[in-house]
Write an enzyme that holds these catalytic residues in place. Structure first.
Site, mmCIF file in Angstrom:
data_model
loop_
_atom_site.group_PDB
_atom_site.id
_atom_site.type_symbol
_atom_site.label_atom_id
_atom_site.label_comp_id
_atom_site.label_asym_id
_atom_site.label_seq_id
_atom_site.Cartn_x
_atom_site.Cartn_y
_atom_site.Cartn_z
ATOM 1 N N GLU A 8 0.012 -2.074 -4.380
ATOM 2 C CA GLU A 8 -0.568 -1.267 -5.449
ATOM 3 C C GLU A 8 -1.452 -2.106 -6.367
ATOM 4 O O GLU A 8 -2.546 -1.713 -6.728
ATOM 5 C CB GLU A 8 0.583 -0.649 -6.250
ATOM 6 C CG GLU A 8 0.173 0.110 -7.480
ATOM 7 C CD GLU A 8 0.031 1.590 -7.200
ATOM 8 O OE1 GLU A 8 0.983 2.133 -6.631
ATOM 9 O OE2 GLU A 8 -0.999 2.174 -7.546
ATOM 10 N N ASP A 9 -0.958 -3.280 -6.742
ATOM 11 C CA ASP A 9 -1.574 -4.009 -7.853
ATOM 12 C C ASP A 9 -2.318 -5.283 -7.480
ATOM 13 O O ASP A 9 -2.812 -5.969 -8.355
ATOM 14 C CB ASP A 9 -0.491 -4.396 -8.888
ATOM 15 C CG ASP A 9 0.240 -3.175 -9.441
ATOM 16 O OD1 ASP A 9 -0.353 -2.085 -9.394
ATOM 17 O OD2 ASP A 9 1.381 -3.327 -9.898
#
Ligand code: MN
Length: 307
Positions: free
Chosen positions: A88-89
């Site tokens: 995700e990051d």
């Protein structure tokens, strides 16, 4: 102390050494190696990123891994805890995770990432729909939900660093979706802690008032609980009943619900502290019950058989 909070053995941030130490007794060397490798991957992927608290980002996946290790989940889940935010990051992509850790770890990380993208709103219908989505995700591998709950738990513990709006949103979502989910998965202690954190942020005044009230009660004090427990234990051993005695202190959120549902005072709630006697057969259960009734007189009309 009400009960030891998961993942908070140390006041400082969790390190990989803490996680490995937690694992040392019941996990193989291969298991520990997997977790070490996942940690290195996570450190590299999150390099330079900070949490809202200003700490290095990696503090978060480490805390999540620690919660999972304390719950004695398998090494794969702990590794997934370390890797749960990399897709995700960070720049790390699915292919790299698969190359390093294989298909199983990848699909679990993807599962957690998928749930994290869903934002549960407070409008009832949407909630129900999102809840169904969550349950669907659960079908594939339940470990996805364990990691997600650990993630939510650490985020709730560090909620003070977020904006008031985000705090409220997370508190509601936790109360309505994640705490019931923890209960459903048999994680009662986690459920209580999630609910209490949610109450702290959604109704701060009520929460503070309740904490003050509960703390002024002699029956929640450690010394009182220890005295009751040792009375029960002495009696059990004198009757030669093999048993284990446990206790729990009712969570603030649960007390708050009880107090708001009826206009009762805290003194009128009888199960703020509860004890549980675990024996290996039904006969000993009833023998233990008899013994407790011999120590303390039952309140007429309040007796319930929980055996
Ligand atoms: Mn996370």
């Amino acid at each position: 102390m009400r009960f030891p909070s998961l993942g908070t053995k140390t006041k400082r941030s969790v390190t990989i050494e803490d996680v490995i130490e937690q694992m040392s007794e019941r996990y193989s060397v291969d298991d520990q190696d997997l977790v070490q490798r996942a940690h290195l991957f996570s450190v590299r992927a999150h390099h330079g990123q900070l949490r809202k608290s200003g700490e290095p980002y990696v503090v978060h996946p480490l805390a999540v891994a620690m919660i999972l290790a304390e719950q004695r989940l398998d090494a794969t889940s702990i590794a997934v805890g370390l890797l749960h935010d990399v897709l995700e990051d960070t720049q790390a992509d699915s292919q790299r995770v698969q190359e390093e850790f294989g298909e199983e770890v990848l699909s679990l990380v993807e599962g957690v990432t998928q749930i994290s993208k869903i934002s549960f709103t407070t409008r009832e219908q949407e909630q129900a729909e999102n809840f169904r989505k969550l349950l669907l995700a659960m079908v594939e591998d339940i470990r996805v939900l364990f990691v997600k709950l650990a993630d939510r738990f650490h985020n709730m513990r560090t909620l003070a660093h977020l904006s008031p709006d985000a705090q409220l949103h997370n508190a509601h979502e936790t109360m309505e979706i994640y705490a019931p989910l923890a209960q459903r998965l048999g994680m009662g202690r986690l459920q209580v802690q999630l609910e209490d954190l949610a109450l702290e942020y959604s109704e701060p005044d009520a929460y503070r008032e309740l904490v003050k009230q509960v703390e002024s009660q002699p029956r929640v004090r450690d010394a009182f609980i220890a005295r009751v427990r040792s009375r029960i234990e002495e009696e059990l051993s004198s009757q030669k009943i093999e048993a284990r005695v446990e206790h729990r202190v009712k969570g603030y959120a649960s007390l708050h619900k009880k107090l708001s549902a009826s206009v009762r005072e805290l003194d009128q709630i009888y199960d703020v502290v509860a004890f549980r006697i675990i024996t290996d057969n039904v006969k000993n259960c009833y023998a233990s019950l008899g013994l407790v009734h011999g120590l303390w007189r039952p309140v007429p009309g309040r007796f319930k058989d929980f055996i």
